[in-house]
Scaffold this motif. Sequence first.
Motif, PDB file in Angstrom:
ATOM      1  N   ASN A  58       0.838  -1.276   0.111  1.00 58.46           N
ATOM      2  CA  ASN A  58      -0.060  -0.110   0.113  1.00 58.46           C
ATOM      3  C   ASN A  58       0.837   1.352   0.084  1.00 58.46           C
ATOM      4  OD1 ASN A  58      -2.582  -1.204   0.055  1.00 58.46           O
ATOM      5  ND2 ASN A  58      -2.266  -1.768   2.173  1.00 58.46           N
ATOM      6  N   GLN A  59       0.859   1.822  -1.302  1.00 58.25           N
ATOM      7  CA  GLN A  59       1.701   3.070  -1.409  1.00 58.25           C
ATOM      8  C   GLN A  59       0.763   4.304  -1.767  1.00 58.25           C
ATOM      9  OE1 GLN A  59       6.134   3.559  -2.536  1.00 58.25           O
ATOM     10  NE2 GLN A  59       4.838   3.060  -4.236  1.00 58.25           N
ATOM     11  N   LEU A  60       0.621   5.478  -1.217  1.00 58.36           N
ATOM     12  CA  LEU A  60      -0.185   6.281  -1.509  1.00 58.36           C
ATOM     13  C   LEU A  60       0.689   7.671  -1.720  1.00 58.36           C
ATOM     14  CD1 LEU A  60      -2.404   5.513   1.457  1.00 58.36           C
ATOM     15  CD2 LEU A  60      -3.019   5.097  -0.796  1.00 58.36           C
ATOM     16  N   GLN A  61      -0.006   8.425  -2.534  1.00 59.57           N
ATOM     17  CA  GLN A  61       0.756   9.764  -2.861  1.00 59.57           C
ATOM     18  C   GLN A  61       0.203  10.720  -1.968  1.00 59.57           C
ATOM     19  OE1 GLN A  61       0.338  12.067  -6.347  1.00 59.57           O
ATOM     20  NE2 GLN A  61       2.401  12.062  -6.910  1.00 59.57           N
ATOM     21  N   VAL A  62       1.096  11.451  -1.262  1.00 62.40           N
ATOM     22  CA  VAL A  62       0.567  12.529  -0.224  1.00 62.40           C
ATOM     23  C   VAL A  62       1.367  13.952  -0.257  1.00 62.40           C
ATOM     24  CG1 VAL A  62      -0.285  10.686   1.573  1.00 62.40           C
ATOM     25  CG2 VAL A  62       2.047  11.366   1.600  1.00 62.40           C
ATOM     26  N   ARG A  63       0.677  14.709   0.295  1.00 67.21           N
ATOM     27  CA  ARG A  63       1.436  16.005   0.358  1.00 67.21           C
ATOM     28  C   ARG A  63       1.803  16.499   1.681  1.00 67.21           C
ATOM     29  NH1 ARG A  63       1.994  20.037  -3.491  1.00 67.21           N
ATOM     30  NH2 ARG A  63       0.415  19.030  -4.761  1.00 67.21           N
ATOM     31  N   ILE A  64       3.087  16.815   1.884  1.00 70.67           N
ATOM     32  CA  ILE A  64       3.340  17.194   3.287  1.00 70.67           C
ATOM     33  C   ILE A  64       2.870  18.684   3.805  1.00 70.67           C
ATOM     34  CG2 ILE A  64       5.445  17.864   4.883  1.00 70.67           C
ATOM     35  CD1 ILE A  64       7.171  15.789   3.227  1.00 70.67           C
ATOM     36  N   THR A  65       2.116  18.753   4.831  1.00 72.89           N
ATOM     37  CA  THR A  65       1.462  20.095   5.248  1.00 72.89           C
ATOM     38  C   THR A  65       2.187  20.624   6.324  1.00 72.89           C
ATOM     39  OG1 THR A  65      -0.003  19.035   6.815  1.00 72.89           O
ATOM     40  CG2 THR A  65      -0.699  19.324   4.390  1.00 72.89           C
ATOM     41  N   GLY A  66       3.124  19.679   7.102  1.00 74.68           N
ATOM     42  CA  GLY A  66       3.742  20.417   8.450  1.00 74.68           C
ATOM     43  C   GLY A  66       4.374  19.471   9.115  1.00 74.68           C
ATOM     44  N   PHE A  67       5.030  19.769  10.121  1.00 72.86           N
ATOM     45  CA  PHE A  67       6.048  19.037  11.235  1.00 72.86           C
ATOM     46  C   PHE A  67       5.559  19.342  12.594  1.00 72.86           C
ATOM     47  CE2 PHE A  67       8.408  19.648   7.273  1.00 72.86           C
ATOM     48  CZ  PHE A  67       8.807  18.167   6.718  1.00 72.86           C
ATOM     49  N   HIS A  68       5.352  18.308  13.109  1.00 73.46           N
ATOM     50  CA  HIS A  68       5.090  18.723  14.580  1.00 73.46           C
ATOM     51  C   HIS A  68       5.828  18.017  15.637  1.00 73.46           C
ATOM     52  CE1 HIS A  68       0.392  19.572  13.895  1.00 73.46           C
ATOM     53  NE2 HIS A  68       1.107  20.398  13.467  1.00 73.46           N
ATOM     54  N   PRO A  69       6.273  18.453  16.732  1.00 78.51           N
ATOM     55  CA  PRO A  69       7.135  17.579  17.635  1.00 78.51           C
ATOM     56  C   PRO A  69       6.511  16.506  17.879  1.00 78.51           C
ATOM     57  CG  PRO A  69       6.499  19.931  18.466  1.00 78.51           C
ATOM     58  CD  PRO A  69       6.034  19.909  17.065  1.00 78.51           C
TER      59      PRO A  69
END
Lengths: 228, 394
Positions: free
Chosen positions: B335-346
Amino acid sequence: MLELSAQDWQAIQLTLKLCLYTTVILLLIATPLAWWLAQSQGKWRTAIQALVALPLVLPPTVLGFYLLLLLGPHGAVGGTLERLGMQHLAFSFTGILIGSVIYSLPFAVQPLLESFRRMGQRPLEVAASLGANKLDQLFSVVLPLCRGGFIVAATLTFAHTLGEFGVILMLGGSIPGETQVLSVLIYDHTEAMNYSQAHQLSLGLLIAAFVVLFIVYGLNRRFERGTA
Amino acid sequence: MTVPGTQHLNNQATTSSWWQRLSWTSSAKPNTQTRRTAPASKEPKALTVALQLQRGAFRLQLNDSLPLQGVTALFGRSGCGKTTLLRAIAGLDRHPNATVAFGEHNWQQGRHFVLVHQRRIGMVFQESSLLPHLSVQQNLLYGFNRLGKDCERRLVPEQVIALLELEPLLHQQPEQLSGGQRQRIALGRALLRQPQLLLLDEPLASLDQQSRNDILPYLQRIASQSGIPMILVSHQLDDVVKLADQLVLMQDGCIHSQGPLQQQLLQPELAASGALSLLHAKSLGSKDHLLQLRIGQQQLQLPAPKHSQPSYRLRIQARDVALSSKPITDSSVSNQLQVRITGFHPAPHPAETLVQLQLEGQPLQALLTQQSVQRLGLQIGQLVYAQVKAVALD
């Protein structure tokens, strides 16, 4: 061997009547009182609880003395009754009934308080959330769950009234058919040196008291197991 | 680091166990399976609560309106005021100056106070609350027998007995039942009260894991079929994510945030107990025992459960999601899905980062080490590929 005189029979009858009336009246008074004590947390609670327990520690003569003053022809209650054209309550059956109710109050309140506490709030909250109003809760939850407490309260009250002496002697004297209960009659027989008659009644009372307590403790054990 | 294969197996085992259970017990009624087919719902009713109280060092301060539809979870640590709030809503405690209103019903305002038995609520308590002097059947019907003459009976005992499979328990005494069975009876009893609102105070807290897994499917059925809004108090995120539609996060006597579960799972406060994501997917049917699922334009496949549904909720732990900048072809992860990064949280651990992703409009989280993020040069807005190693189905 058993030779009871008419006077003895009258005393037995009067004693049973006093015990029965006291028990019924006390259950009606002690149930709401114990309920309130189990629920309330206010500062009044401690004071009322101490007041209820007072007959446990006071000499019966003290209680009888003050009741005599209160219910007698010059007392607050007795005097008022006289002014209203009625009889004062000293040396009457009603008088010793009031005395018995007060004297046995802790014996009715304590077992009820205990069983209300053991039941806790949860069954009532459950019943309320399912649509039961207060009266419905009393009959469908409290009475069946605290049955043991009610039985013990009733039996202890009955047995304790059976053994009452000091309050009655102070407040009621020894009027046959009115205030001369078994304990007082035994005292009278002994005073008059009628030892065999005193013996008969004493032994009877002893056995009766044992049987009653035996039943109470038996029921207590059964209900403890049943509701645990 | 867990071995991907075993993790997958473990998750699959727990999911399939209750699926099997459902299939054994409800084979006569296959229709009871359809979950999340939103019941013919009217406008969501709002619950308005204003409440202030101080108890020693504990302070509760609320003035909120919660739209109630489906299952609303009141989530927070022990002692944050969840149960206090629930009891105030039920009317079990009367706090001065509180206001409680549910839809058009004004339950408490000023001196006006509707008593518990007059509010049409169903309540399930934490521990067994069956009335010990009554039989199971009498317990079940206690509320039903006390309904007013003009009260609409939308749920009749036969339905509830079938829904919760209570038939074999009816002629026993409460003390003969297991903890899970007692809670099922309590649940049925609350439902037969024909409540407008169902309040569950940690209904699973006193149960062992097995009993929990036994009772969860019933709660899911009730949620999807009864159409009665539910408030579930819980401090177990595991239970909440299986049941809730909305999540109200409580902290130190206040409502910290509220909203749909999917969005709320992104709250950093929840990440502390293991970050995870919730995805809604449509079923395309099964092929070779593999269930084909569609999320937007993308697909994924999973071992098929015994019973099919038109749609599923997918629970994905953040630690079970890996990222790569190019699609990977030589991997066992299918299962491989194309996604977009929206942020980084600690993340709770200083060496790790929670990467926030967007998958066809739905949020997904991945737990990576800081080192990996730097090595891959991940940046906000970048398109990457997410490999999903394990999925739990609801």
